[in-house]
Write a protein that holds these residues in place. Structure first.
Motif, PDB file in Angstrom:
ATOM      1  N   SER A  84       0.854  -1.188   0.000  1.00 60.85           N
ATOM      2  CA  SER A  84       0.000   0.000   0.000  1.00 60.85           C
ATOM      3  C   SER A  84       0.888   1.235   0.000  1.00 60.85           C
ATOM      4  N   GLY A  85       0.279   2.380  -0.339  1.00 58.26           N
ATOM      5  CA  GLY A  85       1.025   3.628  -0.393  1.00 58.26           C
ATOM      6  C   GLY A  85       1.492   3.997  -1.788  1.00 58.26           C
ATOM      7  N   ASN A  86       1.520   3.021  -2.696  1.00 58.40           N
ATOM      8  CA  ASN A  86       1.944   3.252  -4.071  1.00 58.40           C
ATOM      9  C   ASN A  86       1.223   2.259  -4.965  1.00 58.40           C
ATOM     10  N   ALA A  87       0.475   2.757  -5.955  1.00 59.20           N
ATOM     11  CA  ALA A  87      -0.362   1.900  -6.789  1.00 59.20           C
ATOM     12  C   ALA A  87       0.404   1.184  -7.892  1.00 59.20           C
ATOM     13  N   ASN A  88       1.637   1.622  -8.174  1.00 59.72           N
ATOM     14  CA  ASN A  88       2.380   1.098  -9.325  1.00 59.72           C
ATOM     15  C   ASN A  88       1.473   1.073 -10.556  1.00 59.72           C
ATOM     16  N   ALA A  89       0.826   2.203 -10.799  1.00 64.59           N
ATOM     17  CA  ALA A  89      -0.077   2.365 -11.945  1.00 64.59           C
ATOM     18  C   ALA A  89       0.401   3.528 -12.801  1.00 64.59           C
ATOM     19  N   CYS A  90       0.246   3.402 -14.120  1.00 64.18           N
ATOM     20  CA  CYS A  90       0.732   4.409 -15.060  1.00 64.18           C
ATOM     21  C   CYS A  90       2.233   4.623 -14.884  1.00 64.18           C
ATOM     22  N   THR A  91       2.952   3.527 -14.743  1.00 60.91           N
ATOM     23  CA  THR A  91       4.396   3.564 -14.496  1.00 60.91           C
ATOM     24  C   THR A  91       5.184   2.900 -15.622  1.00 60.91           C
ATOM     25  N   GLY A  92       4.517   2.559 -16.717  1.00 65.18           N
ATOM     26  CA  GLY A  92       5.188   2.074 -17.911  1.00 65.18           C
ATOM     27  C   GLY A  92       5.894   0.742 -17.740  1.00 65.18           C
ATOM     28  N   THR A 120      -0.297  -7.401  -5.806  1.00 68.14           N
ATOM     29  CA  THR A 120      -1.293  -6.325  -5.773  1.00 68.14           C
ATOM     30  C   THR A 120      -0.671  -5.083  -5.145  1.00 68.14           C
ATOM     31  N   SER A 121      -1.151  -3.927  -5.570  1.00 65.35           N
ATOM     32  CA  SER A 121      -0.656  -2.651  -5.049  1.00 65.35           C
ATOM     33  C   SER A 121      -1.810  -1.672  -4.957  1.00 65.35           C
ATOM     34  N   THR A 122      -1.695  -0.711  -4.046  1.00 65.54           N
ATOM     35  CA  THR A 122      -2.721   0.318  -3.920  1.00 65.54           C
ATOM     36  C   THR A 122      -2.092   1.569  -3.332  1.00 65.54           C
ATOM     37  N   GLY A 123      -2.542   2.723  -3.794  1.00 66.73           N
ATOM     38  CA  GLY A 123      -1.992   3.969  -3.282  1.00 66.73           C
ATOM     39  C   GLY A 123      -1.912   5.031  -4.357  1.00 66.73           C
ATOM     40  N   VAL A 124      -0.881   5.850  -4.304  1.00 71.18           N
ATOM     41  CA  VAL A 124      -0.712   6.965  -5.226  1.00 71.18           C
ATOM     42  C   VAL A 124      -0.388   6.448  -6.627  1.00 71.18           C
ATOM     43  N   ILE A 125      -1.030   7.040  -7.635  1.00 70.00           N
ATOM     44  CA  ILE A 125      -0.844   6.657  -9.037  1.00 70.00           C
ATOM     45  C   ILE A 125       0.284   7.479  -9.661  1.00 70.00           C
ATOM     46  N   GLY A 126       1.064   6.813 -10.538  1.00 71.77           N
ATOM     47  CA  GLY A 126       2.029   7.533 -11.354  1.00 71.77           C
ATOM     48  C   GLY A 126       3.410   7.678 -10.767  1.00 71.77           C
ATOM     49  N   GLU A 127       3.694   7.012  -9.659  1.00 72.91           N
ATOM     50  CA  GLU A 127       5.020   7.060  -9.054  1.00 72.91           C
ATOM     51  C   GLU A 127       5.612   5.660  -9.024  1.00 72.91           C
ATOM     52  N   LEU A 128       6.904   5.558  -9.326  1.00 71.87           N
ATOM     53  CA  LEU A 128       7.561   4.257  -9.273  1.00 71.87           C
ATOM     54  C   LEU A 128       7.729   3.794  -7.836  1.00 71.87           C
ATOM     55  N   LEU A 129       7.635   2.502  -7.649  1.00 71.26           N
ATOM     56  CA  LEU A 129       7.854   1.920  -6.324  1.00 71.26           C
ATOM     57  C   LEU A 129       9.301   2.118  -5.888  1.00 71.26           C
ATOM     58  N   PRO A 130       9.534   2.385  -4.595  1.00 71.61           N
ATOM     59  CA  PRO A 130      10.909   2.414  -4.088  1.00 71.61           C
ATOM     60  C   PRO A 130      11.393   0.969  -3.914  1.00 71.61           C
ATOM     61  N   GLY A 230     -18.081   7.757  -7.139  1.00 73.79           N
ATOM     62  CA  GLY A 230     -18.282   7.695  -8.574  1.00 73.79           C
ATOM     63  C   GLY A 230     -17.025   7.505  -9.392  1.00 73.79           C
ATOM     64  N   ASP A 231     -15.843   7.418  -8.739  1.00 73.64           N
ATOM     65  CA  ASP A 231     -14.589   7.228  -9.461  1.00 73.64           C
ATOM     66  C   ASP A 231     -14.186   5.765  -9.472  1.00 73.64           C
ATOM     67  N   THR A 232     -13.738   5.277 -10.632  1.00 73.42           N
ATOM     68  CA  THR A 232     -13.254   3.910 -10.782  1.00 73.42           C
ATOM     69  C   THR A 232     -11.747   3.954 -10.960  1.00 73.42           C
ATOM     70  N   SER A 233     -11.003   3.238 -10.126  1.00 73.64           N
ATOM     71  CA  SER A 233      -9.560   3.344 -10.102  1.00 73.64           C
ATOM     72  C   SER A 233      -8.871   2.429 -11.100  1.00 73.64           C
ATOM     73  N   THR A 234      -7.537   2.454 -11.054  1.00 74.84           N
ATOM     74  CA  THR A 234      -6.706   1.723 -11.999  1.00 74.84           C
ATOM     75  C   THR A 234      -6.346   0.335 -11.515  1.00 74.84           C
ATOM     76  N   ASN A 235      -6.510   0.059 -10.235  1.00 74.97           N
ATOM     77  CA  ASN A 235      -5.849  -1.083  -9.681  1.00 74.97           C
ATOM     78  C   ASN A 235      -6.697  -2.297  -9.424  1.00 74.97           C
TER      79      ASN A 235
END
Length: 408
Positions: A84-92, A120-130, A230-235
């Motif tokens: 958690s804390g990082n979605a690993n989404a939109c990270t190419g 599985t991951s959840t959290g902020v979108i668009g940042e690479l995992l540390p 009403g928002d549908t997420s990436t993960n």
């Protein structure tokens, strides 16, 4: 689904994913978040039959792609690693490599094949995992000090204010079969799926095709009937792992106890879904919309979701305002044909609309009802025999505060 007696299902509110035989779980702080736990796992003693449902967002996060690819190999999973804390989404491409690295690292720690690990991951979108922190955590996470179910349930949370858990037990062929679940989810909730993770374990022996069909059907009645904003997420996803260690005769849809098992799975899913809706960011109330008398189940579902998704309805409930006009309006723009003169609407026990006209009611009595932690809205269409229930929450000032500063 045929009715099943409540006496046949034992509900255990304080139990979760380690109640079924052969499952263990744990979690730790690896450094993705500043202080809170952020890396968790579930492990089965043996490979488990698995079924999953996933976000419909076109931007599916890297962990979902890795997990779906792994499950496709033999419909088996033995472990789940989740951060958690990082979605690993939109990270190419790098995000995909990082998800595979998480899978490989945990598989090595367990001594199992890589495709038997779901990621599985959840959290902020668009940042690479540390990944230096994540890999160090994976190398340590199986230590005894981290091996508690509470650690797992806390490690999967983001803006949640509480853990979400429930378990049930049923008798199949004289064997006790357990089904346990844990979930996270608080904002960006408007499935099919949304920012929520659901993990369900069972020691039932069950065929994959039937488990998958059951989960898909149940998801449409539970997880896909909730909304917060009403928002549908990436993960996110719901996974069910069935390791067969209860020793029952294999369950299929033709088994005499099939409906009992399916009812237990539905109860776990529904309770987790309701807990997610109740814990919506800044929420103070769980809102339940019951739609009856529809000409089709799909129409009942659409109508329920239309009402529960209305920001005007949600804010009225927060303000304890019995503004039935907002409910009727949400029905009117749902896209479902409705006969206005046949429609009945009630807020709790108070009828507020019937035969195309408002009903007399005592405003203060309805306002007092709206102060309860659970508010029910009843809609009778008188057009058929189908029904559906949807769940959501009120919309408060705190929702804006939480989401205005989510990344900071």
């Amino acid at each position: 689904m045929p009715a099943v007696s409540n006496k046949e299902i034992v509900v255990l509110e304080e139990e979760s994913v380690t109640l079924p035989k052969g499952f263990k779980a744990g979690g730790m702080h690896c450094g993705i978040k500043r202080k809170r736990l952020d890396l968790g796992y579930i492990v089965s003693e043996v490979p488990a039959t698995v079924a999953g449902v996933y976000t419909t967002n076109i931007f599916q996060a890297a962990p979902l792609l890795v997990t779906q690819e792994s499950i496709a190999k033999e419909n088996k999973i033995q472990a789940v690693i989740v951060n958690s804390g990082n979605a690993n989404a939109c990270t190419g491409e790098q995000g995909l490599l990082d998800a595979f690295e998480m899978q490989k690292g945990f598989a090595n720690e367990l001594g199992i094949e890589e495709h038997l690990v779901a990621v599985t991951s959840t959290g902020v979108i668009g940042e690479l995992l540390p990944m230096d922190k994540v890999k160090t955590g994976i190398n340590q996470i199986l230590q005894t000090k981290y091996a508690t179910e509470d650690n797992f349930k806390n490690a999967i949370l983001t803006t949640d204010t509480c853990i979400k858990q429930v378990a049930v037990q049923v008798k199949i062929n004289g064997k006790t079969v357990s089904i346990g679940g844990a979930a996270k989810g608080s904002g960006m909730i408007h499935p099919n799926m949304a920012t929520m993770l659901g993990f369900i374990t069972t020691d039932a022996n069950i065929a994959h095709e039937d488990l998958h069909a059951a989960l898909k059907d149940i998801t449409n009645q539970t997880f896909n009937m909730i909304t917060v904003d009403g928002d549908t997420s990436t993960n996110d996803m719901v996974l069910v792992l069935a390791n067969g260690l209860a020793g029952n005769e294999q369950l299929t849809k033709d088994h005499p106890d099939w409906e009992l098992f399916k009812s237990g799975l539905k109860l776990v899913s529904e309770e987790l879904a309701k807990k997610i809706a109740r814990d919506g960011e800044g929420a103070t109330k769980l809102v339940e919309v019951q739609v009856n008398g529809a000409y089709s189940h799909e129409a009942a579902r659409a109508l329920g979701k239309s009402i529960i998704s209305s920001n005007l309805v949600k804010t009225a409930i927060y303000g304890t305002d019995p503004n039935w006009g907002r409910i009727v309006t949400a029905i009117g723009y749902s896209g479902i044909p409705v006969e206005p003169n046949a429609l009945k609407v009630a807020i709790g026990p108070y009828k507020v609309f019937e035969n195309g006209l408002p009903c007399p009611f005592v405003e203060e009595e309805v306002k007092e009802y709206l102060e309860l932690e659970t508010v029910k809205i009843h809609v009778e269409l008188n057009q058929g025999n189908e029904s559906a229930t949807a769940w959501g929450c009120d919309l408060t000032y705190d929702y804006v505060k939480i989401n205005a500063s989510y990344r900071t």
